[in-house]
Design a protein around this motif. Structure first.
Motif, PDB file in Angstrom:
ATOM      1  N   TYR A  81      12.169  -8.970  -4.464  1.00 44.46           N
ATOM      2  CA  TYR A  81      12.524  -7.729  -3.583  1.00 44.46           C
ATOM      3  C   TYR A  81      13.897  -7.396  -3.723  1.00 44.46           C
ATOM      4  N   GLU A  85      15.144  -3.751  -4.408  1.00 46.67           N
ATOM      5  CA  GLU A  85      16.078  -2.905  -3.332  1.00 46.67           C
ATOM      6  C   GLU A  85      17.226  -2.445  -3.970  1.00 46.67           C
ATOM      7  N   ARG A 190       9.176   1.138  -4.804  1.00 47.24           N
ATOM      8  CA  ARG A 190       8.638   0.954  -3.327  1.00 47.24           C
ATOM      9  C   ARG A 190       7.470   0.047  -3.720  1.00 47.24           C
ATOM     10  N   VAL A 191       6.629   0.354  -4.642  1.00 44.29           N
ATOM     11  CA  VAL A 191       5.156  -0.615  -4.504  1.00 44.29           C
ATOM     12  C   VAL A 191       5.667  -1.999  -4.864  1.00 44.29           C
ATOM     13  N   GLU A 192       6.683  -2.242  -5.767  1.00 37.66           N
ATOM     14  CA  GLU A 192       7.009  -3.519  -6.012  1.00 37.66           C
ATOM     15  C   GLU A 192       7.472  -4.293  -4.751  1.00 37.66           C
ATOM     16  N   ARG A 193       8.358  -3.495  -4.081  1.00 35.11           N
ATOM     17  CA  ARG A 193       9.092  -3.991  -2.895  1.00 35.11           C
ATOM     18  C   ARG A 193       7.639  -4.480  -1.875  1.00 35.11           C
ATOM     19  N   GLU A 194       7.004  -3.614  -1.539  1.00 36.84           N
ATOM     20  CA  GLU A 194       5.772  -3.963  -0.684  1.00 36.84           C
ATOM     21  C   GLU A 194       5.227  -5.013  -1.117  1.00 36.84           C
ATOM     22  N   LYS A 195       4.799  -4.951  -2.354  1.00 35.93           N
ATOM     23  CA  LYS A 195       4.139  -6.336  -2.870  1.00 35.93           C
ATOM     24  C   LYS A 195       4.816  -7.506  -2.665  1.00 35.93           C
ATOM     25  N   SER A 196       6.343  -7.372  -3.166  1.00 39.55           N
ATOM     26  CA  SER A 196       7.128  -8.784  -3.090  1.00 39.55           C
ATOM     27  C   SER A 196       6.994  -9.007  -1.524  1.00 39.55           C
ATOM     28  N   LYS A 197       7.202  -8.113  -0.600  1.00 39.62           N
ATOM     29  CA  LYS A 197       7.202  -8.295   0.798  1.00 39.62           C
ATOM     30  C   LYS A 197       6.066  -9.042   1.196  1.00 39.62           C
ATOM     31  N   LYS A 198       4.779  -8.657   0.901  1.00 36.09           N
ATOM     32  CA  LYS A 198       3.552  -9.118   1.430  1.00 36.09           C
ATOM     33  C   LYS A 198       3.494 -10.471   0.884  1.00 36.09           C
ATOM     34  N   GLU A 201       5.844 -12.785   2.873  1.00 34.12           N
ATOM     35  CA  GLU A 201       5.479 -12.932   4.486  1.00 34.12           C
ATOM     36  C   GLU A 201       4.233 -13.916   4.290  1.00 34.12           C
TER      37      GLU A 201
END
Length: 366
Positions: A81, A85, A190-198, A201
């Motif tokens: 992430y 970023e 952006r897609v990678e950040r969202e995947k990593s964030k998910k 969490e």
């Protein structure tokens, strides 16, 4: 053998030294005295004891390892992430630069067209005769020669104008293509950040759910098991002779980095955080070195690319990269200890430098 035994004896006394925080105030930030053994001693008499597990239930040690594994996976996702970023920031800045180049290019083309228009209007005012025709019709030899020079200059100016116009148009096409490529990278990040964030969490929630089901005495015992595992790993590391003859002294920048990092002790771990109120592991090390006047990469995996040094040459301020996937990093402070932001639910603290598997030691101020 005597050296190893002395290291073990020094390991036990280091616990008292750590609690007293003497290591933080020692001149040189790297005394050659006590070798730090662990963040806490093994089980002591009277320590909380968890009830015996029901048949088929997981033991506290199994739960500890499962929680540790979940947080490790969260740490790896956090690094991904953070990398996405930082790359997004660079790409966003590049988009702005390209936009500025496109605006400047369009202004340049507009100016070139104005010049071309002025040349066309001048030809119209001359009756529409090309410069070559006016040269042939000249009656004066001197005027003929002067006109010939002017003709050459005019032809060169026209050629240069057309060349510059063509080059600027090509530049604009290239800028547009570059912008498209960078936009694609931005979207991928952006897609990678969202995947990593998910992933982060999910892993943190799973670990927290496991821990939330424990009774208070079990949570206390769980923390004790963590400390015992660290103690065991640190003791084995010291027994290997890893700290034998290690006496590297911190540089001035290294001292400043250590002073910053240790001053953050007690602040919580928060993934993606770079201070001032909270940190993740690489957020702590990168900010510590920034405070020392040296910008280093943001993530532990990128910090792994810094100049590597042998463990025997380690000195305060060096970074210790942990685990095969380089998912964790701490800063060596001397005397066999390091400071780090461990994981969610824990605060920035001091631990044994060998309390986790070491992948590499790197030096930011090489």
């Amino acid at each position: 053998m005597g050296t190893v035994k002395r290291a073990h004896r020094r390991g036990a006394s280091a616990l008292t030294l750590l609690c007293a925080m003497a290591i933080l105030t020692a001149p040189g930030l790297g005394l050659s005295g006590t070798a730090y053994a662990a963040p806490a001693a093994p089980s002591a008499p009277g320590a909380p004891v968890a009830p015996a597990p029901e048949p088929g239930a997981k033991s506290l040690e199994q739960i500890r390892k499962e929680i540790e594994d979940l947080y490790r996976q969260a740490g790896s996702a956090t690094d991904a992430y953070n990398l996405a970023e930082s790359e997004t920031k660079v790409q966003s800045e590049r988009i702005v630069q390209i936009a500025q180049l496109i605006v400047a290019g369009r202004e340049r083309i507009s100016g070139l067209k104005d010049r071309a228009g002025a040349a066309a209007r001048a030809q119209y005012r001359s009756g529409g005769l090309p410069a070559g025709a006016r040269l042939v019709l000249s009656d004066s030899p001197s005027q003929f020669l002067d006109s010939k020079d002017r003709l050459r200059q005019g032809e060169k100016a026209t050629t240069d104008l057309l060349t510059e116009l063509d080059r600027t148009q090509h530049d604009l096409q290239r800028y547009a293509k570059d912008a498209s490529t960078v936009w694609q990278k931005l979207e991928t990040n952006r897609v990678e950040r969202e995947k990593s964030k998910k992933r982060i969490e999910e892993k943190i929630k799973a670990a927290q759910d496991l821990e939330s089901k424990l009774a208070a005495e079990e949570k206390a015992r769980l923390l004790q098991l963590e400390q015992e595992a660290q103690y065991k790993a640190q003791t084995q590391w010291l027994s290997s002779g890893a700290m034998k003859d290690v006496n590297g002294k911190a540089t001035d920048a290294g001292k400043r980095a250590v002073q910053f990092a240790t001053a953050q002790m007690g602040k919580p771990y928060v993934w993606g955080a770079t201070g001032p109120g909270s940190f993740d592991c690489s957020g702590l090390t990168s900010q510590a070195w920034l405070a020392a006047g040296k910008a280093i990469p943001r993530t532990s995996q990128e910090q792994l690319r810094l100049r590597k040094v042998a463990v025997k040459d380690i000195r305060p301020g060096d970074l210790i990269i942990y685990f095969d996937d380089a998912s964790h990093v701490g800063m060596y402070v001397g005397d066999g200890a390091m400071v780090h932001a461990p994981r969610p639910g824990r605060n920035v603290t001091m631990a044994g430098a060998g309390s986790m598997p070491i992948k590499a030691v790197v030096r930011p101020d090489a």
